[in-house]
Design a protein around this motif. Structure first.
Motif, short mmCIF file in Angstrom:
data_model
loop_
_atom_site.label_atom_id
_atom_site.label_comp_id
_atom_site.label_asym_id
_atom_site.label_seq_id
_atom_site.Cartn_x
_atom_site.Cartn_y
_atom_site.Cartn_z
N ASP A 643 27.21 156.15 10.76
CA ASP A 643 26.53 156.78 11.90
C ASP A 643 26.72 155.98 13.19
O ASP A 643 27.06 156.54 14.24
N TYR A 644 26.49 154.66 13.12
CA TYR A 644 26.57 153.82 14.32
C TYR A 644 27.98 153.85 14.91
O TYR A 644 28.15 153.99 16.12
N PHE A 645 28.98 153.72 14.05
CA PHE A 645 30.36 153.65 14.53
C PHE A 645 30.79 154.96 15.17
O PHE A 645 31.48 154.99 16.19
N PHE A 646 30.34 156.08 14.57
CA PHE A 646 30.65 157.38 15.16
C PHE A 646 29.88 157.59 16.45
O PHE A 646 30.41 158.14 17.42
N ALA A 647 28.61 157.17 16.45
CA ALA A 647 27.76 157.42 17.62
C ALA A 647 28.37 156.80 18.87
O ALA A 647 28.36 157.41 19.95
N LYS A 648 28.90 155.59 18.75
CA LYS A 648 29.46 154.90 19.91
C LYS A 648 30.68 155.65 20.45
O LYS A 648 30.80 155.87 21.66
N ARG A 649 31.59 156.04 19.56
CA ARG A 649 32.80 156.76 20.00
C ARG A 649 32.45 158.16 20.49
O ARG A 649 33.02 158.64 21.48
N PHE A 650 31.52 158.81 19.79
CA PHE A 650 31.11 160.15 20.17
C PHE A 650 30.48 160.16 21.56
O PHE A 650 30.80 161.01 22.40
N GLU A 651 29.62 159.20 21.82
CA GLU A 651 28.96 159.14 23.12
C GLU A 651 29.97 158.97 24.25
O GLU A 651 29.84 159.57 25.32
N THR A 652 31.00 158.18 24.01
CA THR A 652 32.05 157.96 25.03
C THR A 652 32.70 159.27 25.43
O THR A 652 32.89 159.56 26.62
N ALA A 653 33.05 160.10 24.43
CA ALA A 653 33.71 161.37 24.73
C ALA A 653 32.73 162.44 25.19
O ALA A 653 33.01 163.19 26.12
N ALA A 654 31.55 162.50 24.54
CA ALA A 654 30.58 163.56 24.86
C ALA A 654 30.01 163.41 26.27
O ALA A 654 29.73 164.40 26.95
N MET A 655 29.85 162.18 26.70
CA MET A 655 29.32 161.94 28.04
C MET A 655 30.45 161.80 29.08
O MET A 655 30.19 161.51 30.24
N ALA A 656 31.68 162.04 28.63
CA ALA A 656 32.85 161.94 29.52
C ALA A 656 32.84 160.62 30.29
O ALA A 656 33.10 160.57 31.49
#
Length: 795
Positions: A643-656
């Motif tokens: 979860d943590y590892f995905f959350a960091k990468r996901f936030e980078t792309a989702a928040m542009a």
């Protein structure tokens, strides 16, 4: 000589910013300032005394804290502040023995500097480099009476503010400076600090401020004479004249009117014969008295006010000292110049007009050209230093002598003489020998400059590479409208993007495949880089919009497939591929970098997967690659929730998110540990070439590997975070919808957590989501808005 640690004496705005830039370059520093004379209220409440260390170093600590809040940020990342240790000038001068370089940045008073250097000389190790960041006080006077062993290593280092962003570093020899020390600092300033270094003479304000401030003073005097408005003058003295968008008065607002007047007074006092050149109109004194200093006081030549339709930009009327709305600027010469091709032609067109705007522009440029030619021998060793200083210090596109050449020295001189002007000796000497240019360029790209007695060949830079010159020399291997493959020598080729804005389309993808095939047969490896304004602003949005509006889904599907095929070809190339991003590196530009074997970025690289801002998700392998990198965070054999590892990468792309430096790009996951960056952007291509050669010595191509997906559980965690943001009104309903789609693609769709899949499965998911979003009306609204306004729509 080596510089591993520095000491900065004086922690004000400039001192703390210099310490910050040293930290950016990996050099820890000791930041010292005076001991306060009294306790503040907070210290009194805490029961502290003037003997407590915390109190004695309070000024430096406070200024370090202020530096961390400065905008634009002086540090690449806030964590670099740990490289700056604070102290005070009473207790910590003994620690100067730890430093290889001591930089003085205290108040501009000769007596204070003299006493400080007397103390410094008693504490530094023999051979320690010591410099002053003075903006004009005589270096000779500062160190008068100090030992020769000390003065051999002493000189001036005049940084421009803010040091991280302003490229110019003027190095000024002292009366006894060892030439070898100057050579070292020139190399160090260029390679380690990323500066454009010029050697200046020890004269008031040195080179750039002497000429630049004169130009602004002339502009003020000419404004008073002609009565032109502030906004009219800024329209005339901005990009159409080869100057920054901030032009004249917007620049003064940014720098601060008090700073500008101080620098002007410094020349007037130091060069009495030029006092009249730097006299300020009466309204400038009124502005100073009323605190109208520019951005720092929120009013200067311009101010922003609230109107019925939002923020309104108002401009000062110096005659009434009141503000009013900016007005359209209409001079026939200006309108005609804007449509002219190339900067030289724009300026010639502007100056050839017959209206008040053309007259004003000519009078200002004429004065600057004459003044520069007059003082150049006094302030610099050659005209190259003058031109470099003005380009790097004031962001002029052409230095003054380059401008003489662009306008035509002979014709310009004749016009000046016809109007009753007198030519400086440097111009007369040039023309007397039948010469008509200050610079000559040979077929091989070498440049010679006029020195007064004749032409001298300009030294080449061993760290820079010109793609333009390489192509002139016939080293373009092949190319099309979007890109070229250029031979860099030593077995390395460069794939250069040159489409409009370096946006990625089919022509660039075609060149990716052709280039890889050529490199795999005949070269050691490939650099992907260019020398445009930005590395790449992403995919061709207009083309995507046209296909989506026409519902050409098969065409759009093919476009995305080809983009993905191109980035995957880079990732699995049989020879090393090094991306060399700089400036704006957005969307598809980031995806190209993510699939390269290594990145050699410019320190000032602004990288991000920004597709959600236009209603899409990264479709060139970016979504897939962020998922791959998320799972890379979990070591083999370790049982850990992803979860943590995905959350960091996901936030980078989702928040542009877009990095504000290459180091921040590393924090966002775009650069890996083995990726590097160049402090000097001019050195980027050769640094990337060296990286290719290094990798080629023992290169092993990537091998396809299975990726374990995050699955619905991870996706639920991501969506829960999104729901909180929606409820808190940090994102819109459509942002929420887009981010859920991204989460679906990143976590592997409906496959169970931990299921091993190949990359193509993730690419197919990515493409499926991309195409579905391209058909949604709100996405098309976002794309249209971005194309029309140049900024994202949050609908």
């Amino acid at each position: 000589m080596q510089i591993r640690k520095a000491a900065v004496l004086g922690s004000g705005v400039m001192g703390s910013a210099i310490a910050a830039h040293l930290a950016n370059a990996g050099i820890p520093s000791l930041l010292l300032d005076i001991v306060p004379g009294a306790l503040n209220a907070e210290e009194e409440r805490a029961g502290l005394s003037l003997s407590d260390r915390q109190v004695r170093s309070r000024i430096a600590a406070g200024n370090k804290s202020k530096m961390l809040k400065a905008n634009p940020a002086p540090l690449f990342v806030p964590e670099f502040a740990d490289r700056i240790e604070v102290g005070n000038l009473s207790d910590d001068l003994v620690r100067l023995a730890e430093a290889d370089w001591v930089i003085e940045v205290v108040v501009e008073r000769l007596d204070i500097k003299q006493e400080l250097f007397r103390q410094v000389s008693a504490h530094v190790r023999p051979g320690t480099i010591v410099s002053s960041n003075t903006s004009g006080i005589s270096l000779k006077d500062m160190v008068q009476g100090l030992p020769e062993e000390f003065t051999r290593y002493f000189f001036g280092t005049h940084f421009f503010n803010p040091p991280r962003y302003m490229r110019l570093l003027e190095v000024i020899p002292g009366p006894n400076t060892d030439p070898a020390v100057l050579d070292f600092m020139q190399e160090f300033g260029e390679r380690v600090l990323g500066k454009g270094v010029v050697i200046a003479k020890d004269t008031p304000n040195f080179i750039a401020n002497r000429i630049g401030v004169y130009g602004l003073a002339v502009t003020l005097q000419e404004m008073e004479r002609t009565g032109l408005r502030v906004d009219e003058i800024d329209a005339l003295t901005g990009p159409v004249m080869g100057r920054p968008k901030s032009a004249s008065f917007r620049t003064v607002d940014m720098v601060g009117l008090d700073t500008f007047v101080h620098v002007a007074n410094n020349v007037a006092e130091g060069v009495p014969a030029e006092k009249s050149y730097f006299e300020m109109p009466d309204f400038i004194q009124t502005m100073l008295k009323q605190g109208m200093l520019g951005d720092k006081t929120r009013q200067g030549f311009y101010r922003k006010s609230k109107g019925p339709q939002g923020t309104v930009l108002e401009v000062l009327d110096p005659k009434t000292m009141t503000y009013g709305p900016t007005q359209p600027v209409k001079f026939p010469s200006l309108e005609k110049a804007k449509t002219a091709g190339g900067l030289a032609e724009k300026i010639r067109t502007l100056l050839s007009g017959k209206d008040p705007g053309a007259e004003f522009a000519w009078n200002v440029i004429k004065a600057v050209l004459l003044y520069t030619a007059k003082v150049a021998p006094e302030v610099a060793g050659d005209i190259v230093a003058v031109d470099d200083a003005m380009r790097w210090g004031f962001n002029w596109e052409m230095g003054p002598f380059e401008l003489w050449d662009a306008l035509g020295v002979k014709g310009t001189a004749e016009r000046i003489v016809q109007e009753g002007g007198e030519l400086p000796p440097l111009v007369s000497e040039l023309l007397a020998g039948g010469r008509e240019k200050f610079y000559r360029k040979a077929e091989d790209g070498s440049v010679s400059y006029f020195s007064g007695a004749g032409y001298v060949q300009k030294a080449g830079n061993p760290y820079s590479f010109s793609l333009k010159q390489a192509k002139k020399e016939g080293r373009e291997i092949f190319g099309n409208a979007g890109a070229s493959l250029v031979d860099m020598g030593d077995g390395v080729a460069c794939l250069e993007f040159h489409s409009p804005n370096n946006s990625i389309g089919g022509d660039i993808m075609e060149m990716v495949h052709r280039s890889l095939a050529e490199v795999e047969k005949n070269y050691l490896g490939l650099v992907i880089g260019n020398q445009g304004k930005n590395f790449c602003v992403g995919a061709n949005l207009m083309l995507i919009l046209m296909e989506a509006e026409d519902e050409n889904w098969d065409e759009l599907d093919l476009m995305v497939r080809e983009f993905q095929r191109g980035t995957m070809a880079l990732k699995y190339a049989k020879k090393p591929v090094v991306a060399a991003p700089f400036g704006m590196t957005l969307g598809g530009g980031t995806e190209v970098c993510l699939h390269s074997h290594a990145i050699q970025a410019s320190a000032e690289t602004y990288m991000g997967l920004v597709e959600l801002g236009v209603g899409l998700i990264p479709g060139g392998g970016g979504t897939k690659e962020m998922a791959v990198r998320a799972m890379e965070g979990i070591l083999p054999g370790v049982q850990a929730a992803p979860d943590y590892f995905f959350a960091k990468r996901f936030e980078t792309a989702a928040m542009a998110k877009v990095s504000t430096s290459a180091e921040m790009a590393r924090q966002l996951g775009f650069l890996r540990d083995h990726d590097r960056y160049s402090m000097n952007s001019d050195h980027l291509l050769l640094d990337a070439k060296a990286r290719v050669i290094d990798l080629s010595r023992n290169f092993r191509p990537n091998l396809p590997a299975k990726v374990r997906v995050g699955g619905p559980g991870v996706r639920a965690t991501l969506e829960l975070g999104l729901y909180g943001m929606l409820e808190g009104r940090y994102i819109s309903e459509y942002d929420f919808h887009l981010a859920k789609k991204l989460a679906y693609a990143m976590t592997g769709g409906n496959r169970a957590a931990g299921t091993p899949v190949d990359e193509q499965y993730l690419l197919d998911l990515e493409r499926e989501v991309f195409l579905s979003l391209a058909g949604e009306p709100k996405t098309l609204e976002r794309i249209r808005y971005m194309l029309n306004k140049g900024k994202p729509l949050r609908n």
